[in-house]
Motif scaffolding. Structure first.
Motif, short mmCIF file in Angstrom:
data_model
loop_
_atom_site.label_atom_id
_atom_site.label_comp_id
_atom_site.label_asym_id
_atom_site.label_seq_id
_atom_site.Cartn_x
_atom_site.Cartn_y
_atom_site.Cartn_z
N MET A 168 0.84 -1.19 0.00
CA MET A 168 0.00 0.00 0.00
C MET A 168 0.88 1.24 0.00
O MET A 168 1.90 1.30 0.69
CB MET A 168 -0.91 0.02 1.23
N ILE A 169 0.48 2.22 -0.79
CA ILE A 169 1.13 3.53 -0.80
C ILE A 169 0.05 4.58 -0.60
O ILE A 169 -0.99 4.55 -1.27
CB ILE A 169 1.89 3.80 -2.12
N TYR A 170 0.28 5.48 0.35
CA TYR A 170 -0.62 6.62 0.59
C TYR A 170 0.20 7.89 0.41
O TYR A 170 1.31 7.99 0.95
CB TYR A 170 -1.20 6.57 2.00
N VAL A 171 -0.34 8.85 -0.33
CA VAL A 171 0.33 10.15 -0.47
C VAL A 171 -0.68 11.28 -0.37
O VAL A 171 -1.81 11.15 -0.84
CB VAL A 171 1.13 10.27 -1.79
N ASP A 172 -0.24 12.36 0.23
CA ASP A 172 -1.03 13.58 0.39
C ASP A 172 -0.18 14.71 -0.19
O ASP A 172 0.41 15.49 0.55
CB ASP A 172 -1.33 13.78 1.88
N PRO A 173 -0.09 14.79 -1.53
CA PRO A 173 0.88 15.70 -2.15
C PRO A 173 0.45 17.16 -2.07
O PRO A 173 -0.75 17.46 -2.06
CB PRO A 173 0.92 15.23 -3.60
N PRO A 174 1.42 18.06 -2.04
CA PRO A 174 1.10 19.49 -2.08
C PRO A 174 0.69 19.91 -3.48
O PRO A 174 1.07 19.28 -4.47
CB PRO A 174 2.42 20.16 -1.68
N PHE A 175 -0.08 20.98 -3.57
CA PHE A 175 -0.43 21.52 -4.88
C PHE A 175 0.52 22.64 -5.27
O PHE A 175 0.98 22.73 -6.40
CB PHE A 175 -1.86 22.03 -4.88
N ASN A 176 0.82 23.51 -4.32
CA ASN A 176 1.66 24.68 -4.63
C ASN A 176 3.12 24.25 -4.64
O ASN A 176 3.79 24.23 -3.60
CB ASN A 176 1.43 25.79 -3.59
N THR A 177 3.64 23.93 -5.82
CA THR A 177 5.00 23.41 -5.92
C THR A 177 6.05 24.51 -5.83
O THR A 177 7.22 24.22 -5.68
CB THR A 177 5.19 22.68 -7.26
N GLY A 178 5.65 25.78 -5.96
CA GLY A 178 6.62 26.87 -5.90
C GLY A 178 7.37 27.07 -7.19
O GLY A 178 8.31 27.87 -7.25
N ARG A 179 6.98 26.38 -8.25
CA ARG A 179 7.69 26.52 -9.52
C ARG A 179 7.07 27.64 -10.35
O ARG A 179 5.90 27.95 -10.24
CB ARG A 179 7.63 25.20 -10.29
N VAL A 180 7.88 28.21 -11.19
CA VAL A 180 7.40 29.26 -12.09
C VAL A 180 6.53 28.63 -13.16
O VAL A 180 6.89 27.62 -13.77
CB VAL A 180 8.59 29.99 -12.75
N GLN A 181 5.36 29.22 -13.38
CA GLN A 181 4.48 28.68 -14.39
C GLN A 181 5.05 28.93 -15.78
O GLN A 181 5.68 29.94 -16.04
CB GLN A 181 3.10 29.31 -14.29
N ARG A 182 4.81 27.99 -16.67
CA ARG A 182 5.25 28.16 -18.04
C ARG A 182 4.25 27.45 -18.94
O ARG A 182 3.58 26.51 -18.53
CB ARG A 182 6.63 27.54 -18.25
N ARG A 183 4.12 27.90 -20.16
CA ARG A 183 3.25 27.25 -21.13
C ARG A 183 4.06 26.19 -21.86
O ARG A 183 5.15 26.45 -22.36
CB ARG A 183 2.69 28.25 -22.12
N GLN A 184 3.52 25.00 -21.90
CA GLN A 184 4.23 23.90 -22.54
C GLN A 184 3.36 23.39 -23.67
O GLN A 184 2.27 22.87 -23.46
CB GLN A 184 4.50 22.77 -21.54
N GLN A 185 3.82 23.52 -24.89
CA GLN A 185 3.09 23.03 -26.04
C GLN A 185 3.44 21.57 -26.26
O GLN A 185 4.53 21.25 -26.68
CB GLN A 185 3.44 23.87 -27.29
#
Length: 289
Positions: free
Chosen positions: A33-50
């Motif tokens: 079993m694996i349980y994770v409660d990951p964060p949403f705000n990763t602190g990374r700069v947003q970028r558009r990725q095509q």
């Protein structure tokens, strides 16, 4: 390179590490079993990725409609630019979770309403839609009340299995609940209680209770106890690589499971060392943050 800290017959571990660096050092199919409660705000700069979504008959993942896709990122970036970075942060870690799950293993991913729909698509692509078992709703009733919308008082837990024909699930080990209308069932059923559904009513960690560690995202032991009891056996290994306050470790130890709790936050390691130190060995991996 295999981690020098972990071995199947070794001690429980609290690991100070960046999980992206530590997880690849663990052997395939090591955890029931694996349980994770990951964060949403990763602190990374947003970028558009095509990125182009490419349907591929030889793709290694099954996604929408049972079709195989090399990637679904291209379709998603047009809906929410921020998700480009969340995908880049979370996808490799969930790919590792798939690798690390035993053939009868189960993954629980704890999220909230802001990102659960994106993560569901991601997990469908990684595991395959036929490996989706449940979406559990954790409902609670505490905190501020919104006046301009329905107050948000639930989290979502996505449950995926490694193999839909082999996964371990033991409902007999799960704590039972009181009937909401006890007068409509027999006295025998009232005394026994009912099995939980996919909606779990459970209070948050009490701000004044003995369970409270002070860690801001701490989850209640009762919530994880139900998942660990159903999806693992005594002696099995369980893993949390966003471990925070170490609730999975505390529950696992109480139920006779072996555990690894991983976090890059020194505050989390300090709290887990105090909470789990008697039951686990605290180590630092070179990938520590």
């Amino acid at each position: 390179m295999t981690s020098p800290h972990w071995r199947p017959d070794g001690p429980n571990l609290v690991v100070h590490a960046d999980n992206a660096g530590f997880l690849p050092t663990l052997p395939d199919e090591s955890f029931t079993m694996i349980y994770v409660d990951p964060p949403f705000n990763t602190g990374r700069v947003q970028r558009r990725q095509q990125t182009t979504m490419v349907r591929s008959e030889s793709g290694d993942r099954v996604g929408f409609g049972g079709n195989s896709y090399a990637t679904v990122k291209g379709a998603l970036h047009s809906y929410d630019d921020a998700f480009t970075d969340y995908w880049a942060f979370l996808e490799p870690r969930l790919l590792e979770a798939w690798r690390l799950l035993a053939a009868d293993g189960t993954l629980y991913v704890h999220l909230d309403y802001r990102e659960v729909h994106y993560a569901k698509v991601m997990l469908d692509a990684i595991f395959g839609r036929d490996c989706f078992l449940n979406e559990i709703i954790w409902a609670y009733d505490y905190g501020a009340r919104a006046k301009s919308r329905w107050p948000a008082k639930h989290d979502n837990i996505l449950v995926y299995v490694k193999d839909p024909k082999k996964y371990h699930f033991d409902s007999a080990e799960v704590d039972r609940e009181p009937y909401m209308a006890p007068g409509l069932v027999t006295a025998e059923k009232r005394e026994l209680g009912k099995l939980p559904t996919d909606v779990w009513w459970h209070t948050i960690v009490s701000p004044t209770g003995k369970e409270k560690t002070g860690y801001p995202t701490q989850k209640p032991e009762g919530l994880l106890r139900r998942a660990v009891a159903a999806s693992s056996r005594p002696g099995d290994w369980v893993l949390d690589f966003f471990a925070g306050s170490g609730t999975l470790g505390a529950v696992a130890f109480g139920l006779g499971r072996k555990f690894i709790c991983v976090d890059a936050n020194p505050q989390a390691i300090e709290i887990m060392a105090e909470r789990l130190g008697v039951t686990a060995t605290v180590v630092s991996h070179p990938a520590a943050g």
